[in-house]
Enzyme design. Sequence first.
Site, PDB file in Angstrom:
ATOM      1  CG  HIS A 137     -10.860  -6.806   7.771  1.00  9.56           C
ATOM      2  ND1 HIS A 137     -10.089  -7.433   8.503  1.00  9.56           N
ATOM      3  CD2 HIS A 137     -10.517  -6.876   6.415  1.00  9.56           C
ATOM      4  CE1 HIS A 137      -9.071  -7.824   7.620  1.00  9.56           C
ATOM      5  NE2 HIS A 137      -9.298  -7.536   6.444  1.00  9.56           N
ATOM      6  CD  GLU A 196      -1.737  -2.471   1.587  1.00  9.01           C
ATOM      7  OE1 GLU A 196      -0.741  -2.599   1.727  1.00  9.01           O
ATOM      8  OE2 GLU A 196      -3.004  -3.055   1.549  1.00  9.01           O
TER       9      GLU A 196
END
Lengths: 341, 341, 321, 321
Positions: free
Chosen positions: B139, B70
């Site tokens: 998440h 990322e």
Amino acid sequence: MSKKSYRAAINEALRQEMRRDPTIVLMGEDIAGGAGAPGEQDAWGGPLGVTKGLLAEFGRERILDTPLSESAFIGAAAGAAATGLRPVAELMFVDFMGVCFDQIFNQAAKFRYMFGGRARTPMVIRTMYGAGLRAASQHSQSLYPIFTHIPGLKVALPSSPYEAKGLLIAAIRDDDPVIFFENKMLYDDEEEVPDEPYAIPFGEANLTREGDHATIVAFGRMVKLANAAADRLEKAGISCNVVDPRTTSPLDTGTILECVEDTGRLVIVDEASPRCNMAADISALVAQEAFGALKAPIQMVCPPHVPVPFAPNLEDLYVPSAERIEAAVRAVMAYKAREAA
Amino acid sequence: MSKKSYRAAINEALRQEMRRDPTIVLMGEDIAGGAGAPGEQDAWGGPLGVTKGLLAEFGRERILDTPLSESAFIGAAAGAAATGLRPVAELMFVDFMGVCFDQIFNQAAKFRYMFGGRARTPMVIRTMYGAGLRAASQHSQSLYPIFTHIPGLKVALPSSPYEAKGLLIAAIRDDDPVIFFENKMLYDDEEEVPDEPYAIPFGEANLTREGDHATIVAFGRMVKLANAAADRLEKAGISCNVVDPRTTSPLDTGTILECVEDTGRLVIVDEASPRCNMAADISALVAQEAFGALKAPIQMVCPPHVPVPFAPNLEDLYVPSAERIEAAVRAVMAYKAREAA
Amino acid sequence: MQMNREDLLQAYRRMRTIREFEERLHLEFATGEIPGFVHLYAGEEACAVGICMQLTDRDAIASTHRGHGHCLAKGVEVAGMMNEIYGRKSGLCGGKGGSMHIADLSKGMLGANGIVGGGPPLICGAALTAKVLKTGAVAVAFFGDGASNQGTTLESLNLASIWNLPAIFVCEDNGYAESTSSAYSVGGSQAGRAAGFGMPCHEVDGFDFFAVHDAAATAIARARAGEGPSMLHVRLSRYFGHFEGDATTYRAPGEVERLRAERDCIARFRKRVTEAALLDDADLDSADEAVTGEIEHAVADAKNAPLPSEADLLTDVYVAY
Amino acid sequence: MQMNREDLLQAYRRMRTIREFEERLHLEFATGEIPGFVHLYAGEEACAVGICMQLTDRDAIASTHRGHGHCLAKGVEVAGMMNEIYGRKSGLCGGKGGSMHIADLSKGMLGANGIVGGGPPLICGAALTAKVLKTGAVAVAFFGDGASNQGTTLESLNLASIWNLPAIFVCEDNGYAESTSSAYSVGGSQAGRAAGFGMPCHEVDGFDFFAVHDAAATAIARARAGEGPSMLHVRLSRYFGHFEGDATTYRAPGEVERLRAERDCIARFRKRVTEAALLDDADLDSADEAVTGEIEHAVADAKNAPLPSEADLLTDVYVAY
Ligand SMILES: Cc1ncc(C[n+]2csc(CCOP(=O)(O)OP(=O)(O)O)c2C)c(N)n1
Ligand SMILES: Cc1ncc(C[n+]2csc(CCOP(=O)(O)OP(=O)(O)O)c2C)c(N)n1
Ligand SMILES: [Mg+2]
Ligand SMILES: [Mg+2]
């Protein structure tokens, strides 16, 4: 008891705790300095000399200079904390959190909850924050609201040498991850600090000054400015409470609410960027929990919503000043006047 | 005009904008899917199928599957934006920001200011947020307050398919970095969405419902719940404004303050963790700027200060519900009653 | 390396437990009763078991989103895991973690991890604890081929190397990160990266339990002797989708069926130990039976176990606050 | 590679400009007039100039906290830089960036960077722009030995490799990250890491301008031809402290003096071009003189330039808000 700088107070807290508890280790970039180099070992003691001299006493087994790999070593602190050490890691500037935040907020902060209470993560991250050093936008931020937002983290902001020693000792003894925010403009400040170890409990605000007319809540370096403003206001017949919450998480909501109940007027001083910051957090607390006591709008004294500028004259305009705090208090006082009129 | 899901609306926005502007590229993990694999190419279209089908039209030159890196690819988006592309990067879950935040908040967000206005960084980061999918604490977070805190970033939270298409098109055309928060529980929601491209301007709140008694400000998925609560309250004779600010940065403070001036009662619904969040931000805004209009304490409806739990029954307790919103509105209404009494 | 009969039986039983656990979850997930994301380890058993059976409870491991196999291999209890996966109060984490966050620190299992690349830094820390406290323990980070491209993983290789930590980095290369092939996403090679950070790497056939076991033995011995970290690059394959619900259209038709038929690690283990007359079919059959019973029981138990109570929402955030 | 007279003179002048700029800042900093942190590039000039003189304004570079040399080598103007370092409105960034954030996008200079390892991901992006828009440009990331251990840097090597980007990663290995030696902090080797991610690496003597120039030529040609990224591992030395104010007690006594006397890149360049009769001393002396005058002028100018105005605090945060 003797006069010590904020820097020396932190150093002493580390030294005394490390003597007491052999499971404490320090890690960070150049926290000793000179690793693998031909010249002096312990060459730096961190970029501002805060950890200087600890290497001689504790050796490279416990004072761990790291590579420039914040994810790896902050994560290592978390993994070490979960397995039996009590690491104190230094994230040199809090501005660098962006390369290692996952290990802080998704790992260390959540172990306990996501593992159903069966983990303990006694680690401290010491870090430097704040504007004033002409270090520009990537070395001057006050990012504590971000850490305060995260459940599982505790956040301390020592406002003076005495506070620094006592809060750091408390942080080290704490069994949860603590982010310890040292203001870079305070390192040379001095005051009387006890020689023996002492812990200042988290979540207990320090009422640094009592007054009747208004309450000022301020964080870290801003406490000093708030008191300077209060001094001047005192002379003009306006007396203020000045509350230093010491920790933003846990937050001593009780003291803040009581002070607002007493004075009915609130000014909050926050060096952090103005959106979703601690000024907003406390403002919201009060607007929900002590609404009935409020006699005037809550005033927030914060920097503008811009990165920290480099140019000294702009940076000085950026940071909240005693003048702006004073003006805000006068504004909340004036509101009463208008009402009465 | 036809019924489209939130998912389809986002897909259509991307497709239409990519047709219009050849400098737009998409990048992210599995946004097509199947890269280098022996089976189907475009196997995923992202984990929830949002970008499915774009590969066939635009090819692997513009739909860039990335490695699990990322920092590198979000940073690449920033670097590409500064040099002539208009990248739309997908950060699969906003929970993963911790491995790449530096490239967002110290690089992309600050280029313009620290380079004295001589940079433009037209990039969008699409990301998924929110609880409800039983995906547990790493998440399910709603981290938009963190991004809102950072000067230089814009933050959009589409609350429905119509909003999603229009706000995404605006985000792509914007010359500043935009963090685009898609709520994972809304992907299958459907409503009428125009077939042609349209942009919803940033910083203009949507008054989704008008009422006289109280104002509810809600974000993202919470707008739906706020309207459900308002429906029920309506039947009990309590009529509410429901304000969807659409973007938290820029924030349409004008609409919020006007609504509060009109109703004098405010409830804020925020799915994000309760400390230093958007509920606090708006609460503070109102307590400073519309204090005189307030007839009752501001009520915040937020999750508790805990990580998102896995167990479905706990997660359902965690997320603000229409019932809790309704109760909060009744509480601000009741305050009036008490005053009168 | 020689293994005695008991160890072999234990290895078999652990691998079979993982297989049965995962195959059963695959079926149960389809009924809709299991909440959230579930990533199954079936097919990769030789890796977790070949390594973890050589570790004690003091040795630490960090796992991944695909964590059931690592847990079971490290000795974490089936019932506690199953209850956790069903979100029950009696789960190992009280239902607060779920499949992606099962941990059992008392067994040296530092947690499955929802963040890819989350584990390697933690393992540097666990290895540091061993080194500072001189416990003689080692620490093992499992990570996938996808995770091998994450900066957290790469930094950890360097940190372990320069601190000479008793750490082992196990790259479980199943060829895919979600739907993206490692042929696409991994520049260079795992062994090249290990060398680039100054540590040895063993290339291991992950379908072969004994190959894993031997390479791990070497790496563990090296770590325990204070000689520093190693990498194991283990090539293996997952039998199911990335997560339950993945149609796996990105894989070649018949890819999994062929691997199951020809290279399955458990079948191969069984063949090898029976042909060498180290164990006989009766031993293994009865292990199979015991495992089936245990899993059956665990599922039935989990389905009927009580949910967390409302008060549990707010506990366990801090030790003290 | 052959260089014509004009290029050689240009190279010399650029290196001398950097040296003079930095030596002068060293003196001026001591007077207390320059705000903030200043990291000087003196000693490393051959690296920035040997590479950047082969780039056009379309080619991008990303720099570090030690950015003055990269800026000047890329053609950024002395006056704008000096004004910026003094925090003046007439600075390249209007005084808002300072030494650590000088940028000039019109020259392909994407900025000095206060975050170590901040630049390599950005360079992947600049290289992607070149690739997608088919501009033929290349993009160069400068980073230190310290930065080579940062995950952002390592991930970028892999990304550039698998996307086959026209990128060049220049590791400026001056032996230290602040006070920490690279012998301590860097496990393995830079070349090993490059190989581990699948790209070639050139080992370069950074005191030798021509060695840098030749290696860069190869890497740039490769990138322009679409053959992918390369690394240059350049060994060199900084003459001053990590930042101004650093007492550099961690270095060996006489270390810098010896390097200055024996290996200085500018002296070596001068010797070589005069001995080969490519340039004569008169050319070089007059370049020296011109440079001294330019820097003198820039400092005087910066000291007297107006400060930013109060209104500037709030501008340039967004293009539109
Ligand atoms: C930092 C981060 N990025 C992305 C994801 C989403 N994600 C979960 S698993 C996965 C693929 C992991 O691949 P690999 O490491 O090879 O492990 P495998 O699933 O093959 O066992 C991805 C992209 C994540 N959980 N964390
Ligand atoms: C992410 C991050 N971590 C730490 C720092 C503090 N810091 C600034 S420069 C530096 C050393 C950099 O060393 P190197 O990359 O070798 O470059 P050099 O200074 O030698 O040119 C450090 C640790 C930083 N700016 N950013
Ligand atoms: Mg994989
Ligand atoms: Mg260096």
